[in-house]
Design a protein around this motif. Structure first.
Motif, PDB file in Angstrom:
ATOM      1  N   GLY A   1       0.831  -1.195   0.000  1.00  0.00           N
ATOM      2  CA  GLY A   1       0.000   0.000   0.000  1.00  0.00           C
ATOM      3  C   GLY A   1       0.864   1.242   0.000  1.00  0.00           C
ATOM      4  O   GLY A   1       2.075   1.182  -0.205  1.00  0.00           O
ATOM      5  N   LEU A   2       0.254   2.384   0.225  1.00  0.00           N
ATOM      6  CA  LEU A   2       0.964   3.653   0.192  1.00  0.00           C
ATOM      7  C   LEU A   2       1.294   4.113   1.603  1.00  0.00           C
ATOM      8  O   LEU A   2       0.481   3.983   2.515  1.00  0.00           O
ATOM      9  CB  LEU A   2       0.105   4.722  -0.491  1.00  0.00           C
ATOM     10  N   GLN A   3       2.478   4.685   1.744  1.00  0.00           N
ATOM     11  CA  GLN A   3       2.918   5.214   3.029  1.00  0.00           C
ATOM     12  C   GLN A   3       3.162   6.705   2.882  1.00  0.00           C
ATOM     13  O   GLN A   3       3.817   7.148   1.932  1.00  0.00           O
ATOM     14  CB  GLN A   3       4.207   4.514   3.469  1.00  0.00           C
ATOM     15  N   LEU A   4       2.650   7.474   3.838  1.00  0.00           N
ATOM     16  CA  LEU A   4       2.807   8.916   3.761  1.00  0.00           C
ATOM     17  C   LEU A   4       4.244   9.319   4.042  1.00  0.00           C
ATOM     18  O   LEU A   4       4.840   8.906   5.039  1.00  0.00           O
ATOM     19  CB  LEU A   4       1.889   9.594   4.781  1.00  0.00           C
ATOM     20  N   LEU A   5       4.820  10.136   3.145  1.00  0.00           N
ATOM     21  CA  LEU A   5       6.149  10.711   3.365  1.00  0.00           C
ATOM     22  C   LEU A   5       6.043  12.054   4.076  1.00  0.00           C
ATOM     23  O   LEU A   5       6.793  12.337   5.007  1.00  0.00           O
ATOM     24  CB  LEU A   5       6.850  10.934   2.028  1.00  0.00           C
ATOM     25  N   LEU A   6       5.146  12.905   3.586  1.00  0.00           N
ATOM     26  CA  LEU A   6       4.975  14.240   4.170  1.00  0.00           C
ATOM     27  C   LEU A   6       3.701  14.864   3.623  1.00  0.00           C
ATOM     28  O   LEU A   6       3.132  14.384   2.642  1.00  0.00           O
ATOM     29  CB  LEU A   6       6.182  15.139   3.857  1.00  0.00           C
ATOM     30  N   LYS A   7       3.278  15.962   4.297  1.00  0.00           N
ATOM     31  CA  LYS A   7       2.084  16.657   3.844  1.00  0.00           C
ATOM     32  C   LYS A   7       2.214  18.148   4.069  1.00  0.00           C
ATOM     33  O   LYS A   7       2.860  18.597   5.024  1.00  0.00           O
ATOM     34  CB  LYS A   7       0.839  16.127   4.551  1.00  0.00           C
ATOM     35  N   TYR A   8       1.585  18.919   3.198  1.00  0.00           N
ATOM     36  CA  TYR A   8       1.490  20.373   3.324  1.00  0.00           C
ATOM     37  C   TYR A   8       0.054  20.718   3.696  1.00  0.00           C
ATOM     38  O   TYR A   8      -0.882  20.330   2.988  1.00  0.00           O
ATOM     39  CB  TYR A   8       1.856  21.063   2.019  1.00  0.00           C
ATOM     40  N   THR A   9      -0.076  21.455   4.806  1.00  0.00           N
ATOM     41  CA  THR A   9      -1.428  21.772   5.274  1.00  0.00           C
ATOM     42  C   THR A   9      -1.583  23.247   5.589  1.00  0.00           C
ATOM     43  O   THR A   9      -2.227  23.626   6.556  1.00  0.00           O
ATOM     44  CB  THR A   9      -1.751  20.940   6.520  1.00  0.00           C
ATOM     45  N   SER A  10      -0.964  24.085   4.794  1.00  0.00           N
ATOM     46  CA  SER A  10      -1.076  25.544   4.839  1.00  0.00           C
ATOM     47  C   SER A  10      -0.322  26.178   6.006  1.00  0.00           C
ATOM     48  O   SER A  10      -0.569  27.321   6.341  1.00  0.00           O
ATOM     49  CB  SER A  10      -2.538  26.009   4.863  1.00  0.00           C
ATOM     50  N   ALA A  11       0.553  25.454   6.613  1.00  0.00           N
ATOM     51  CA  ALA A  11       1.418  26.050   7.641  1.00  0.00           C
ATOM     52  C   ALA A  11       2.747  26.406   6.961  1.00  0.00           C
ATOM     53  O   ALA A  11       2.778  27.192   6.042  1.00  0.00           O
ATOM     54  CB  ALA A  11       1.598  25.082   8.803  1.00  0.00           C
ATOM     55  N   ALA A  12       3.834  25.836   7.372  1.00  0.00           N
ATOM     56  CA  ALA A  12       5.128  26.126   6.766  1.00  0.00           C
ATOM     57  C   ALA A  12       5.171  25.628   5.327  1.00  0.00           C
ATOM     58  O   ALA A  12       4.664  24.552   5.017  1.00  0.00           O
ATOM     59  CB  ALA A  12       6.236  25.449   7.568  1.00  0.00           C
TER      60      ALA A  12
ATOM     61  N   LEU B   1       7.909  24.899   3.649  1.00  0.00           N
ATOM     62  CA  LEU B   1       8.922  23.856   3.525  1.00  0.00           C
ATOM     63  C   LEU B   1       8.558  22.772   4.524  1.00  0.00           C
ATOM     64  O   LEU B   1       8.533  23.007   5.731  1.00  0.00           O
ATOM     65  CB  LEU B   1      10.321  24.400   3.804  1.00  0.00           C
ATOM     66  N   VAL B   2       8.286  21.602   4.001  1.00  0.00           N
ATOM     67  CA  VAL B   2       7.792  20.510   4.835  1.00  0.00           C
ATOM     68  C   VAL B   2       8.833  19.402   4.889  1.00  0.00           C
ATOM     69  O   VAL B   2       9.334  18.967   3.847  1.00  0.00           O
ATOM     70  CB  VAL B   2       6.476  19.943   4.265  1.00  0.00           C
ATOM     71  N   LYS B   3       9.139  18.964   6.088  1.00  0.00           N
ATOM     72  CA  LYS B   3      10.077  17.850   6.245  1.00  0.00           C
ATOM     73  C   LYS B   3       9.288  16.576   6.534  1.00  0.00           C
ATOM     74  O   LYS B   3       8.316  16.592   7.298  1.00  0.00           O
ATOM     75  CB  LYS B   3      11.064  18.153   7.361  1.00  0.00           C
ATOM     76  N   GLY B   4       9.742  15.478   5.927  1.00  0.00           N
ATOM     77  CA  GLY B   4       9.047  14.219   6.123  1.00  0.00           C
ATOM     78  C   GLY B   4       9.967  13.143   6.643  1.00  0.00           C
ATOM     79  O   GLY B   4      11.038  13.410   7.182  1.00  0.00           O
ATOM     80  N   ILE B   5       9.535  11.918   6.441  1.00  0.00           N
ATOM     81  CA  ILE B   5      10.318  10.789   6.918  1.00  0.00           C
ATOM     82  C   ILE B   5      11.429  10.448   5.935  1.00  0.00           C
ATOM     83  O   ILE B   5      11.391  10.864   4.767  1.00  0.00           O
ATOM     84  CB  ILE B   5       9.428   9.559   7.163  1.00  0.00           C
TER      85      ILE B   5
END
Lengths: 114, 114
Positions: free
Chosen positions: B43-54, B56-60
């Motif tokens: 299946g799919l695994q989330l790396l990162l998400k942008y939700t209208s905050a910063a 530049l988003v850091k993920g796993i």
């Protein structure tokens, strides 16, 4: 919690047969989604539930497809009179209620129609 | 309606080199953007998400992505590729009233050369 569980992982069926897939979401998640992914493509949305209510269905979901989520827990996706074009990976995902919350995906059920 | 375009269905990088995966979106309302990774038959695994905050988003796993509204882009980068990064990567978009229904791009398959 063991995450989103899908059963079976693989299904081979003859054209014209009916198949049913099951998805068990993460227990506290009240949203459940079904997606279809064909080889080399991104997942395409099929339908989603909030608790037991089916809130949206894609045009991809022909009348041969039906999904249920009785009691707002597990969900089933049934395909009647399967066609070769139904061969795909069927992915289930769940998420908590709220905006931009992460969807957790199961490992999928790969359907092959011969 | 929303859409996502991933430029390049296949990317080949050398181990230790920069990984850059491109994603452009189209949305008439403020988007929420995601990057997922999929390993074979998983299946799919989330790396990162942008939700209208910063923006530049850091993920796993050392990945990060930058939201650029003016360019309608959300490119994924990793400074130094590892053999374990070989997988397929999907960019996805949703928005506030969509019930977290995701629209995915076509995916980019990453090959890491030793």
């Amino acid at each position: 919690d063991t995450g989103v569980s899908q059963d079976p992982r693989h299904k081979i069926t003859k054209r014209g047969q009916n198949v049913t897939f099951r998805c068990d979401p993460i227990s506290e998640h009240n949203r459940l989604y079904w997606y279809r992914q064909t080889l080399g493509q991104g997942p395409e949305f099929l339908t989603y539930f909030q608790n037991e209510a089916q809130l949206e269905k894609s045009r991809l979901l022909s009348d041969r497809f039906s999904a249920e989520r009785p009691k707002g827990s597990f969900s089933t996706l049934e395909i009647q009179r399967t066609e070769q074009g139904d061969s795909a990976m069927y992915l289930c995902a769940s998420s908590p209620y709220g905006t931009n919350t992460e969807a957790f995906f199961g490992q999928g059920t790969r359907l092959t129609v011969v | 309606a929303q859409s996502v375009t991933q430029l390049g269905s296949h990317v080949s990088v050398s181990e230790g080199a920069l990984v850059l995966l491109r994603c452009n979106y189209s949305s008439s309302v403020p988007p929420y953007l995601f990057w997922y990774v999929q390993y074979p038959n998983q299946g799919l695994q989330l790396l990162l998400k942008y939700t209208s905050a910063a923006t530049l988003v850091k993920g796993i796993n050392g990945f990060e992505a930058e939201f650029k509204k003016s360019e309608t882009s959300f490119h994924l980068t990793k400074p130094s590729a590892h053999m374990s990064d070989a997988a397929e990567y999907f960019c996805a978009v949703t928005f506030k009233a969509a019930g977290n229904k995701l629209t995915f791009g076509g995916g980019t398959r990453v090959l890491v050369k030793p």
